[in-house]
Structures are given as C-alpha cells and as structure tokens.
Design a protein around this motif. Structure first.
Motif, PDB file in Angstrom:
ATOM      1  N   ASN A 499      99.554  58.310 124.596  1.00  0.00           N
ATOM      2  CA  ASN A 499     100.096  57.336 125.558  1.00  0.00           C
ATOM      3  C   ASN A 499      99.420  57.511 126.908  1.00  0.00           C
ATOM      4  O   ASN A 499      98.988  56.532 127.532  1.00  0.00           O
ATOM      5  CB  ASN A 499     101.605  57.524 125.726  1.00  0.00           C
ATOM      6  N   ARG A 502      95.982  56.285 126.842  1.00  0.00           N
ATOM      7  CA  ARG A 502      95.986  54.812 126.758  1.00  0.00           C
ATOM      8  C   ARG A 502      96.234  54.169 128.115  1.00  0.00           C
ATOM      9  O   ARG A 502      95.596  53.207 128.491  1.00  0.00           O
ATOM     10  CB  ARG A 502      97.048  54.359 125.757  1.00  0.00           C
ATOM     11  N   ASP A 527     100.311  61.739 133.825  1.00  0.00           N
ATOM     12  CA  ASP A 527      99.099  60.917 133.950  1.00  0.00           C
ATOM     13  C   ASP A 527      99.166  60.105 135.234  1.00  0.00           C
ATOM     14  O   ASP A 527     100.193  60.080 135.904  1.00  0.00           O
ATOM     15  CB  ASP A 527      98.928  60.014 132.717  1.00  0.00           C
ATOM     16  N   ARG A 546     108.642  48.287 123.874  1.00  0.00           N
ATOM     17  CA  ARG A 546     107.398  48.420 124.636  1.00  0.00           C
ATOM     18  C   ARG A 546     107.495  47.692 125.953  1.00  0.00           C
ATOM     19  O   ARG A 546     108.214  46.715 126.088  1.00  0.00           O
ATOM     20  CB  ARG A 546     106.219  47.849 123.824  1.00  0.00           C
ATOM     21  N   VAL A 547     106.684  48.158 126.919  1.00  0.00           N
ATOM     22  CA  VAL A 547     106.666  47.486 128.220  1.00  0.00           C
ATOM     23  C   VAL A 547     105.424  46.604 128.287  1.00  0.00           C
ATOM     24  O   VAL A 547     105.219  45.874 129.234  1.00  0.00           O
ATOM     25  CB  VAL A 547     106.658  48.527 129.368  1.00  0.00           C
ATOM     26  N   GLU A 548     104.651  46.644 127.207  1.00  0.00           N
ATOM     27  CA  GLU A 548     103.335  46.016 127.200  1.00  0.00           C
ATOM     28  C   GLU A 548     103.293  44.549 127.579  1.00  0.00           C
ATOM     29  O   GLU A 548     102.332  44.088 128.159  1.00  0.00           O
ATOM     30  CB  GLU A 548     102.671  46.146 125.820  1.00  0.00           C
ATOM     31  N   SER A 557      99.021  50.445 119.879  1.00  0.00           N
ATOM     32  CA  SER A 557     100.423  50.706 120.245  1.00  0.00           C
ATOM     33  C   SER A 557     101.367  50.167 119.164  1.00  0.00           C
ATOM     34  O   SER A 557     101.270  49.012 118.781  1.00  0.00           O
ATOM     35  CB  SER A 557     100.708  50.031 121.581  1.00  0.00           C
ATOM     36  N   LEU A 562     107.297  57.329 120.955  1.00  0.00           N
ATOM     37  CA  LEU A 562     108.325  58.045 121.720  1.00  0.00           C
ATOM     38  C   LEU A 562     109.610  58.221 120.907  1.00  0.00           C
ATOM     39  O   LEU A 562     110.306  59.223 121.055  1.00  0.00           O
ATOM     40  CB  LEU A 562     108.632  57.319 123.037  1.00  0.00           C
TER      41      LEU A 562
HETATM   42  P1  ADP Z   1     103.466  53.012 121.787  1.00  0.00           P
HETATM   43  O1  ADP Z   1     102.998  53.308 120.429  1.00  0.00           O
HETATM   44  O2  ADP Z   1     103.499  51.567 122.110  1.00  0.00           O
HETATM   45  O3  ADP Z   1     102.855  53.839 122.823  1.00  0.00           O
HETATM   46  P2  ADP Z   1     105.675  54.568 122.465  1.00  0.00           P
HETATM   47  O4  ADP Z   1     107.009  54.666 121.832  1.00  0.00           O
HETATM   48  O5  ADP Z   1     104.841  55.760 122.476  1.00  0.00           O
HETATM   49  O6  ADP Z   1     104.989  53.383 121.764  1.00  0.00           O
HETATM   50  O7  ADP Z   1     105.869  54.029 123.916  1.00  0.00           O
HETATM   51  C1  ADP Z   1     106.815  53.049 124.188  1.00  0.00           C
HETATM   52  C2  ADP Z   1     106.415  52.289 125.406  1.00  0.00           C
HETATM   53  O8  ADP Z   1     106.542  53.128 126.548  1.00  0.00           O
HETATM   54  C3  ADP Z   1     104.990  51.909 125.431  1.00  0.00           C
HETATM   55  O9  ADP Z   1     104.803  50.679 124.756  1.00  0.00           O
HETATM   56  C4  ADP Z   1     104.729  51.749 126.899  1.00  0.00           C
HETATM   57  O10 ADP Z   1     105.181  50.499 127.329  1.00  0.00           O
HETATM   58  C5  ADP Z   1     105.579  52.825 127.522  1.00  0.00           C
HETATM   59  N1  ADP Z   1     104.781  54.033 127.817  1.00  0.00           N
HETATM   60  C6  ADP Z   1     104.723  55.161 127.054  1.00  0.00           C
HETATM   61  N2  ADP Z   1     103.983  56.119 127.654  1.00  0.00           N
HETATM   62  C7  ADP Z   1     103.560  55.576 128.818  1.00  0.00           C
HETATM   63  C8  ADP Z   1     102.747  56.081 129.883  1.00  0.00           C
HETATM   64  N3  ADP Z   1     102.209  57.307 129.846  1.00  0.00           N
HETATM   65  N4  ADP Z   1     102.515  55.269 130.927  1.00  0.00           N
HETATM   66  C9  ADP Z   1     103.051  54.032 130.941  1.00  0.00           C
HETATM   67  N5  ADP Z   1     103.819  53.505 129.979  1.00  0.00           N
HETATM   68  C10 ADP Z   1     104.070  54.273 128.926  1.00  0.00           C
END
Ligand code: ADP
Length: 608
Positions: A499, A502, A527, A546-548, A557, A562
């Motif tokens: 993450n 990414r 990060d 996701r926040v994407e 992703s 998480l």
């Molecule tokens: P993904 O496989 O999409 O990373 P995760 O469960 O790992 O799924 O993460 C869930 C969401 O949390 C991500 O889609 C992202 O929006 C946000 N996220 C996770 N890690 C970070 C990070 N280091 N910086 C910013 N946003 C993050």
C-alpha cells in the motif's frame, strides 16, 4: 349450639348438668319427703293437743268468765309448751295463753286468719306460717267449739312449733349444702386440671396441623392427646409426609424449569388475561428499560405498538379451551437489535387465558445475511470490471478485423493484468475466508519481526524499485522478538508495504519503526503519500472498502489487504489502526499494529 359453643364448653356443660342432677336430685327428693313428714307429724301433734285442750275444757263444769278461760288456757298452754287462743265467731280473740288478759282486747281481729276461716266452714282448719310473736314457723290448728262449759261458741286454736325433727333436718340441710359447695369447688378444680391436661396436647395437635397448613411441612405431631386420637394424628402426619414429598418434587421441578427459563437465550414474557406481564425470565432484562416490569403492559416496557396489538389479539382470540394460532413477527428495537417474536395463547389457571411471548434475537443473523448479500454484490462488482475488460479485448482479438501484432500484444498484456488481478482477488478472498473460518491457525512462536519485515520487503521490492522508493528500517539492529506466526506477520508487513509503495510519490522513502511497550511491541509503516482523510480511518479495514474513487485507478488494488491484516492481528490478539496525516506533516499515512512480546525463554524463528 354446635356453632356457637366449642367442643370443650359443650363437654363441660354436659358434665356439670349431669353432675348437678346426680348430686342435687336425690337429696332434694329426700329433704322434700322429710319436710312433708315433719309437717304431717306437726299437724298430728297439733290435733292431739287440740283434742287434749278440748277434753280438759269439757271436764270443767262451768267457766264463768273470759278471764277464767284465759287462766285455764295459760295453764294448759304452759304444760304443753304451746300457745292456745280462743276466738269468738266474729274473729274477736277472747283468751290467749301467751298474751296478758288485760291486753287481749287490743289484739287484732282474727277472722281473716286462714285456719279460722277453714275451721268455721270445715270444723277444723290449719295453717303453717311464720309467727312474729314467736319468731319462728308455727303450725296453727283451729277447731270450732260450741257450748263447752258455758263458753260462747267460737274457735279453739293451738299454735305449736313444728315437729322436733324440723331443726335437725334444717341443720342437715345446711351441712349438706356446705358439703355440696366444697364438693363442687373440688370437682371444678379437678375438672379444670383434667381439661388443661387434655387441652395442651389438643392445642399442640391443632398448632401442628396449622403449621403444616402454613407450609411448615417438616412439622409432625409427636404427642397424641389419647389413643382415640391416634388415627387422626397418624393421618395428619401421613398427609404432611406426602405433602412434603410432593412439594419437594414440585419445588425441584420448578427450580429446574426456572433454571431452564432463566438460562434461555430467548427472552420470555408471560401475560395474564388482562394483558399484564406476570412473569419474565432473566434474559428479558435486555429488552426492558426498567427492572419493575411485573404488572405492566408490554407497551410500557417495550415501545412497540405492534407487539402490544398482537398480544391483545392473541389473548382475545384464546377463548374456551381452544388456543389461538401462534403469531410470528419481527420487531426492531431502538438499539437496532432485531427480534423474532412468537406469541401464543396460554391457559391461565387463575384468571382465564393469557399469552406467552418468546423473543429470539436475530440481529447477528440479519447482520450476517446482510454481510453475505453485500459480499456477493461486492465480489460481483469487483469481478465485473476485469471480466468485462477481458471479454472486450478477447472479442476484439478474435474478431475478423484482427489488430496488428503490436496492438494484440498490448491487448494480451491488459488481459493478463486483469486476470492476475482477479487471481489475486480470489486468493485474498480465500485467505480471508480461511482466516474468518479459523482454518488458518496462527502458530504463535517467538519470531524476529525485523526478519519478517525484510522478507516482506524482498517480495514487493520490485514495485518499489520502479519508483525509486527505499525502505528505512528503524527497527533495532539485533531484531525484535515477538510472539507471532512468521508467515502471517510477513503478510501483514507485505500488505502495508505494498500500500505504501502504491500510494507513495517516487523518490520518497518508506519508514518502518517500532516502540517497545510493557508486554507488547507497536510496529509502524510510514509513507509520504496523499494520506487518508479521517472519515475513512475506520472503514478502510473493511472488505472491499477503498478510497480510490477519489484518486483514480491504482493498479493491483483489491480492497482486501487491510481486512486481511486486521484478521491476522485479531488472531494474534493485536490491534491495527492508522494515523494520517503523519505527525508534524500535512500528508502521508502511518499504519500501526501491536504484537505481544515473545516470552524470554522461547525458541526464535528467523528467516534471512
Ligand atoms: P487495497 O488492496 O485497495 O490496497 P487495502 O485494504 O489494502 O486495499 O486498502 C484499503 C484502502 O485504504 C485502499 O484502497 C486505499 O484507499 C486506502 N489506503 C491503504 N493504505 C494506504 C496508504 N498507505 N495511503 C493512502 N491510502 C491508503
């Protein structure tokens, strides 16, 4: 009499009446006959005395004056110890042996005396009465006399004391009465003592019977008032035995039922025929706001009008011996808990018919159902995009107007990328499912977290290299020993590092550090990426969250990384959370998680 007097009083009364009759009747009869004998004897005496006086007067040739007559009567009267009077026919007293002759004219007229009246009509007359002059009872006997010794016709009367028997008889009567009195007092005292002696065991018997009837079932009658009472005392004792056994059985059954009733996961509420609560089990406390629910209506305890209405309908419908059909419905209470409610009519022995309502909580079932529905929707949604893409590119490749080789290569790359994405998603889902089903037992041994971090970094370093991202590990050089499953710890680090890689901008390092607490170690991966706004902090640990959407496509992703981390840490009794922006900055994100320190003497697993 039966109703107003006690058995004891009736017995005493009967006894006393019989005793009185037995004691008084024979003496009464005896004294009566004695008295009539005394009277008869006195009468005969008086007649004999009259005869004698008459005979004496006859012997006198001539009694010239009243004074001579009086003298004669005094003489004879003295000899006989009686009072003699001579009364003229008109009732005037002419001579009297006990009154001085000079006072005789002053004596009142005797015409009205019963013996005088009787003698005038029947020759002889008698009367027994008290004499004021003599101060005692006297027998008056009078006889009509005509023409004796020149005395004018009149009545000769003798007044003699009663027979000599009278006084001893009277004394005997008095002695007898005194004896009778003493005898009665003695009998009364003895009968009182006897009654008391009988009364005490009877009272004890009554008290024991009352105690048994007041639920003191261990009491028994030990002393019987008499052998006639044995069947009664034995019957009472046997009855108490059987009641005790029955009560014990009923109490045990009641306690068992009570235990079952209260141990039930379901909340139970029993209503009477008036629709008021008469009983609830302990679990019911979850539903009600207050403790005091007995006697209240369901609506006052659980604010749900539907429940109230169905309860009322059920009670109304339960008529006669036929029970109404059970009602089944669901209610959602204020705290978002859902209950499946079953109401059924119930015979209420005391007041007709009631109802019983059983509340079965199905909140978790509902939640799981929703999770399942959401999950299916999410998986379908997540798979649809890559599948659509694969389908589109494959159709293009298979179409008649095939693209050139270079474009075909690019298309195949896209197909491969989407396929890999789907494979990763399926793998992640499978792992999550196994974690949730506890099919991946965490082997908690002492592991070096620094080693796990390094292994994780190696597996995702190729992504970092493309963006010139370095890992700065601030973990202690000699490692950090924690109690964990090595592979799962590697997975947590890898998901967090992936993450960070990414979302980090190029050329910005990722930092790993840890803080040692008492008993646990807190690890952090930091990060310099865009960070995560606060409103997402909780939800990013949910599946597919996701926040994407705000950030455009982030390749690879799945929204599951998480969620997997959270589950792994749950198995390790650890926690995971995010801080964003980083401390002292306006951007970046730091993910923290905790693990238990390894016990000092444990074997360490380390991978290099
Ligand atoms: P993904 O496989 O999409 O990373 P995760 O469960 O790992 O799924 O993460 C869930 C969401 O949390 C991500 O889609 C992202 O929006 C946000 N996220 C996770 N890690 C970070 C990070 N280091 N910086 C910013 N946003 C993050």
């Amino acid at each position: 009499m039966n109703g107003s007097y006690s058995f004891r009083t009736r017995m005493i009364l009967t006894f006393w009446i019989m005793l009185l009759a037995a004691l008084l009747l024979p003496p009464w009869y005896y004294f009566r006959s004695l008295a009539s004998q005394v009277l008869e004897e006195s009468r005969e005496n008086a007649i004999q005395q009259l005869d004698f006086v008459q005979w004496t007067l006859h012997r006198e040739k001539q009694i010239p004056s009243a004074e001579d007559l009086n003298r004669l009567l005094v003489e004879i009267g003295d000899k006989l110890s009686v009072r003699l009077s001579y009364i003229a026919e008109g009732g005037k007293v002419i001579a009297d042996s006990q009154v001085p002759f000079s006072e005789i004219p002053n004596l009142e007229n005797h015409a009205a005396r019963p013996e005088i009246i009787q003698s005038l009509s029947q020759e002889i007359g008698s009367s027994l009465r008290f004499s004021g002059t003599a101060g005692r009872d006297l027998m008056y006997m009078a006889r009509r006399i005509t023409g004796i010794a020149g005395i004018p016709p009149g009545v000769l009367r003798v007044a003699a004391p009663l027979s000599k028997m009278k006084e001893p008889v009277d004394r005997l009567k008095v002695s007898f009465l005194i004896f009778l009195g003493i005898f009665f007092i003695a009998i009364a005292a003895i009968s009182y003592l006897l009654i008391r002696r009988l009364n005490n065991p009877i009272r004890a018997l009554i008290e024991t019977a009352e105690a048994i009837s007041s639920r003191d079932y261990a009491r028994r009658i030990r002393i019987s008032p008499g052998h006639e009472f044995h069947p009664l005392t034995q019957a009472i004792n046997r009855m108490a035995d059987s009641i005790q056994v029955q009560i014990k059985t009923v109490t045990e059954q009641k306690q068992e039922l009570e235990a079952v009733f209260n141990a039930m996961q379901e909340c139970v509420m029993v209503l009477d025929s008036g629709g008021r609560i008469i009983r609830v089990n302990q679990t019911f406390a979850r539903l009600s706001s207050g403790d005091d629910v007995i006697g209240r209506r369901p609506l006052e305890v659980i604010s749900n009008p539907e429940l109230q209405k169905i309860s009322d309908d059920t009670i109304k419908a339960t008529a006669g011996d036929t029970l109404a059909q059970p009602h089944n419905f669901q209610i959602v209470l204020g705290d978002e808990r859902t209950y499946d409610v079953n109401i059924v009519g119930l015979p209420d022995q005391k007041k007709g018919r009631g109802a019983v309502a059983v509340f079965h909580e199905i909140t978790e079932l509902k939640r799981l159902e929703k999770v399942r529905q959401d999950f299916v929707a999410n998986v379908s949604h997540e798979l649809r995009t890559p599948l659509t893409s694969i389908k589109g590119y494959t159709e293009t490749l298979l179409s008649e107007k095939k693209p050139d080789r270079e474009t075909s290569q690019a298309f195949l790359q896209v197909i491969l990328k989407n396929t890999n994405h789907m494979v990763k998603m399926v793998e992640d889902l499978l792992q999550l499912a196994r974690l949730e089903a506890h099919q991946l037992p965490s082997k908690l041994i002492s592991v070096n977290a620094a080693s796990a971090l390094l292994t994780a970094w190696r597996s995702c370093r190729h992504h970092a290299e493309g963006k010139n991202i370095q890992l700065e590990s601030l973990l202690p050089p000699d490692g950090v020993l924690v109690s964990a499953d090595f592979d799962q710890l590697v997975q947590v680090f890898r998901n967090l590092l992936e993450n960070s890689i990414r979302y980090s901008p190029s050329d910005h390092p990722i930092t790993a550090f840890c803080t040692l607490g008492s008993g646990e170690v807190t690890f952090a991966i930091r990060d310099e990426g865009p960070g995560i706004s606060k409103k997402h902090h909780q939800r990013i640990f949910e599946r597919f969250y996701r926040v994407e959407k705000h950030r455009g496509d982030q390749g690879g992703s799945t929204g599951l990384g998480l969620a997997i981390c959270r589950h792994i840490l749950l198995h390790h009794n650890g926690r995971i959370w995010v801080q964003s922006p980083n401390e002292g900055s306006t951007k970046g994100a730091t993910f923290f998680f905790t693990l238990k320190k390894a016990p000092a003497s444990s074997v360490t697993q380390s991978h290099s």
